[in-house]
Design an enzyme around this catalytic site. Sequence first.
Site, PDB file in Angstrom:
ATOM      1  N   GLY A  64       0.825  -1.200   0.000  1.00  0.00           N
ATOM      2  CA  GLY A  64       0.000   0.000   0.000  1.00  0.00           C
ATOM      3  C   GLY A  64       0.862   1.254   0.000  1.00  0.00           C
ATOM      4  O   GLY A  64       0.727   2.119  -0.839  1.00  0.00           O
ATOM      5  N   ARG A 115      11.201  -2.069  21.015  1.00  0.00           N
ATOM      6  CA  ARG A 115      11.273  -3.533  20.935  1.00  0.00           C
ATOM      7  C   ARG A 115      10.930  -4.007  19.518  1.00  0.00           C
ATOM      8  O   ARG A 115       9.929  -3.569  18.945  1.00  0.00           O
ATOM      9  CB  ARG A 115      10.299  -4.166  21.929  1.00  0.00           C
ATOM     10  CG  ARG A 115      10.236  -5.690  21.807  1.00  0.00           C
ATOM     11  CD  ARG A 115       9.228  -6.280  22.753  1.00  0.00           C
ATOM     12  NE  ARG A 115       9.739  -6.302  24.116  1.00  0.00           N
ATOM     13  CZ  ARG A 115       9.001  -6.096  25.196  1.00  0.00           C
ATOM     14  NH1 ARG A 115       7.735  -5.820  25.076  1.00  0.00           N
ATOM     15  NH2 ARG A 115       9.541  -6.158  26.380  1.00  0.00           N
ATOM     16  N   THR A 127      10.200 -10.311  10.162  1.00  0.00           N
ATOM     17  CA  THR A 127       9.338  -9.383   9.423  1.00  0.00           C
ATOM     18  C   THR A 127       9.842  -7.946   9.576  1.00  0.00           C
ATOM     19  O   THR A 127       9.696  -7.132   8.668  1.00  0.00           O
ATOM     20  CB  THR A 127       7.875  -9.500   9.893  1.00  0.00           C
ATOM     21  OG1 THR A 127       7.828  -9.353  11.317  1.00  0.00           O
ATOM     22  CG2 THR A 127       7.290 -10.846   9.510  1.00  0.00           C
ATOM     23  N   GLN A 171      10.838  -5.226   6.555  1.00  0.00           N
ATOM     24  CA  GLN A 171      10.287  -3.877   6.414  1.00  0.00           C
ATOM     25  C   GLN A 171      11.396  -2.835   6.323  1.00  0.00           C
ATOM     26  O   GLN A 171      11.308  -1.897   5.537  1.00  0.00           O
ATOM     27  CB  GLN A 171       9.398  -3.550   7.620  1.00  0.00           C
ATOM     28  CG  GLN A 171       8.088  -4.268   7.583  1.00  0.00           C
ATOM     29  CD  GLN A 171       6.980  -3.359   8.089  1.00  0.00           C
ATOM     30  OE1 GLN A 171       6.653  -2.360   7.463  1.00  0.00           O
ATOM     31  NE2 GLN A 171       6.418  -3.689   9.224  1.00  0.00           N
ATOM     32  N   GLY A 180       7.590   0.757   9.855  1.00  0.00           N
ATOM     33  CA  GLY A 180       7.183   0.775   8.443  1.00  0.00           C
ATOM     34  C   GLY A 180       7.869   1.849   7.631  1.00  0.00           C
ATOM     35  O   GLY A 180       8.106   1.666   6.440  1.00  0.00           O
ATOM     36  N   GLU A 181       8.184   2.972   8.231  1.00  0.00           N
ATOM     37  CA  GLU A 181       8.621   4.110   7.434  1.00  0.00           C
ATOM     38  C   GLU A 181      10.038   4.601   7.734  1.00  0.00           C
ATOM     39  O   GLU A 181      10.666   5.237   6.891  1.00  0.00           O
ATOM     40  CB  GLU A 181       7.596   5.238   7.571  1.00  0.00           C
ATOM     41  CG  GLU A 181       6.344   4.872   6.802  1.00  0.00           C
ATOM     42  CD  GLU A 181       5.087   5.599   7.230  1.00  0.00           C
ATOM     43  OE1 GLU A 181       4.583   6.391   6.447  1.00  0.00           O
ATOM     44  OE2 GLU A 181       4.594   5.369   8.352  1.00  0.00           O
TER      45      GLU A 181
HETATM   46 MO1  MOS Z   1       2.115   5.185   5.386  1.00  0.00          MO
HETATM   47  S1  MOS Z   1       2.512   6.581   3.920  1.00  0.00           S
HETATM   48  O1  MOS Z   1       1.586   6.190   6.664  1.00  0.00           O
HETATM   49  O2  MOS Z   1       0.851   4.284   4.725  1.00  0.00           O
END
Ligand code: MOS
Length: 704
Positions: free
Chosen positions: A238, A584, A590, A594, A660-661
């Site tokens: 996404g 943590r 996984t 990421q 994630g980012e």
């Molecule tokens: Mo991320 S750009 O907050 O899905």
Amino acid sequence: MTEPLQPHVVGTDVERVDAWAKVTGRARYAYEQPVPEPAHLQVVRSTVARGRVTEVDARAATALDGVLTVLTPFNAPRLRTGHDAELEVLQSDTVWFRGQIVAAVVAETPEVARQAADLVRVEIEQRPHDVAFSADRPDLYKPEVVNPNHPTDTVTGDPDTAFDAASRAVDATYTTAMNHNNPMEPHTTVAAWHGDDDVVLTLYDSTQGVHPLRDAMAAVFGLDPEQVRVVAPYVGGGFGSKGRPHAHDVIAALAAQRVEGRAVKFAVTRQQMFSFVGYRTPTVQHVRLSADVDGRLTGISNDVVELTSRFKEFAEQTGLPARTMYAAEHRRTTHRLAALDLPVPSWMRAPGECPGMFAPEVAMDELAEACGLDPVELRLRNEPERDPDTGLPYSSRNLVACLTEGARRFGWESRPRLPRARRDGDWWVGTGVASSTYPVLRRPGSAAASVRYRDGRYEVGIGAADLGTGAWTVLTQIAADALDVRLDEVDVRIGDTTLPRAPVAGGSSGTANWGSAVVAAARRFREKYGADPADGDEYTGSDECGRKRFAAAAYGAQFAEAHVNVHTGEVRVPRLLGVFAVGRVLNPRTARSQLVGGMTMGLSMALHETSVLDERLGFVVNHDLAEYHIATCADVPSVEAHWIDEHDPHLGPLGSKGIGEIGIVGTAAAIANAVHHATGIRVRDLPITNDVVFEPNLTQGVIR
Ligand code: MOS
């Protein structure tokens, strides 16, 4: 606040629980959801960037065998307007951008829908458009806030006076390109309209959040949220583009409403993804740093210009990293927008932080050079004691640990001090570093979860979304520990609005929000039913809301090695290494995926990705993966992601910050800095293509 989780399987290298379902094809993505006798939708898009639809002639399309209906601005079902202009599909004759949906065909097969779409004649009265993005436009404006709700401008002290007085300074302008998200699975919606059932509309959708999508669709269709069901068990990536509803969701539901009783499938094509599912604005960032002779910052400013559409505003929060990253007495950030005849920009991986880290972190490299300091050392000298933006203490920071650990692992010590000092055959060789940060956006109390004991197993439900990131797996681990049972006694269910409410898989906060709710619900379940529950015992609840007394963010240090061809300027990056402080780590397997994925996207942004806008057409012309270049395996020989052992007691029961980012943030700056170290050429514009290396932007005002 909810007590910390005692980890047993959390933190271990558990294989993906959905791996077998995926590799055997049993994991159903949106388009594959079985619905009886589906109809298929294809859209007709505007071929001009601004104007008014005067007529839609659908006779030839309708005459085609297998065509069920053609929707136009003149006959489409009416929606609630005034909330979100992006979702007001076919509600007026106004054309706001090239590629806008101006009609749609519903047919028995995808092939007939496509053929019929080509036969629809749309007459548009064209008006002159303006898509020229520039920081010199006289009509730039100041938005009320920047995404999602930050102040547009901030100022502390007087950075301009600090700049004039400083013995060391950098004043330069940096740019990042327009970028488009390209998840492996394009956006897809399967919509079914059930008339007067309890559930009026069902959507199988490739979305980052079933509940947020449900609420938005309910609002635009004038339904109660309970009348809309959204299902999304598996999502093929996404990266922000599926974080909010876009026009494809609405057109599919409008079509389903028109052909009530038939489900309608709409698979957005790769090319269409370049017109109506969001993108990252280009940015122009004017950065000024001032420092004393020892490299201690006295002033930081970043004045940002970016674009939005004329019909809906999206203001990316690019100035944020400059607000929080380093200590300096005088600081300023501003955001100004150009409103153009283009689609509306949206979230793309680490909106704000990602482009907003590029300019300041290249400027830091320039300042290190001006000060005659090692760039790692310069950063160490500018560690703040408290968050400069809010004045709050950090829950934990550990940027210093990331930088020093990264330098050790990368072999930074042997780096030549001066640029253009190493050559290997036809290639200049250099290394670079940059810091990264991404805020902890966890919202306690935003999610709920259910726990049910049945047939000797624990069923844990939450409306979370797994974008391929590992949510299925990590939530199973969290539930097992919170219930104090084995992994194989837990069945997690996600991706359905019939499950307890969950916020978006976005802002690197999904796992922390959902996991905290799972922990809370599991504990209450145990409190209520004990260690030996009866069949059918069930509890549903949320975690507690807490007060924020700390500045909480993930940090990282990115190291890159660049090889630049002395004849062609081609840049290769054989080695990337990142060390992160993310609290943590719930599952190393996984998590590593990421972080490596994020760093790879950062490399892609640095060297390849650029959406080429033809200003005459108002259109992104390289709208497929043949011409919109993204990094492939051959581009990334070695990407290493490491993390420090960080224990932060202020992050809720999981102690995790979100991963994630943070991986994408800072990578592009590290690569640009490595290119400078290799060649002595300072590149301030992304992507770093061959021509840019040889003809760099030399518009900086001052370096002293
Ligand atoms: Mo991320 S750009 O907050 O899905």
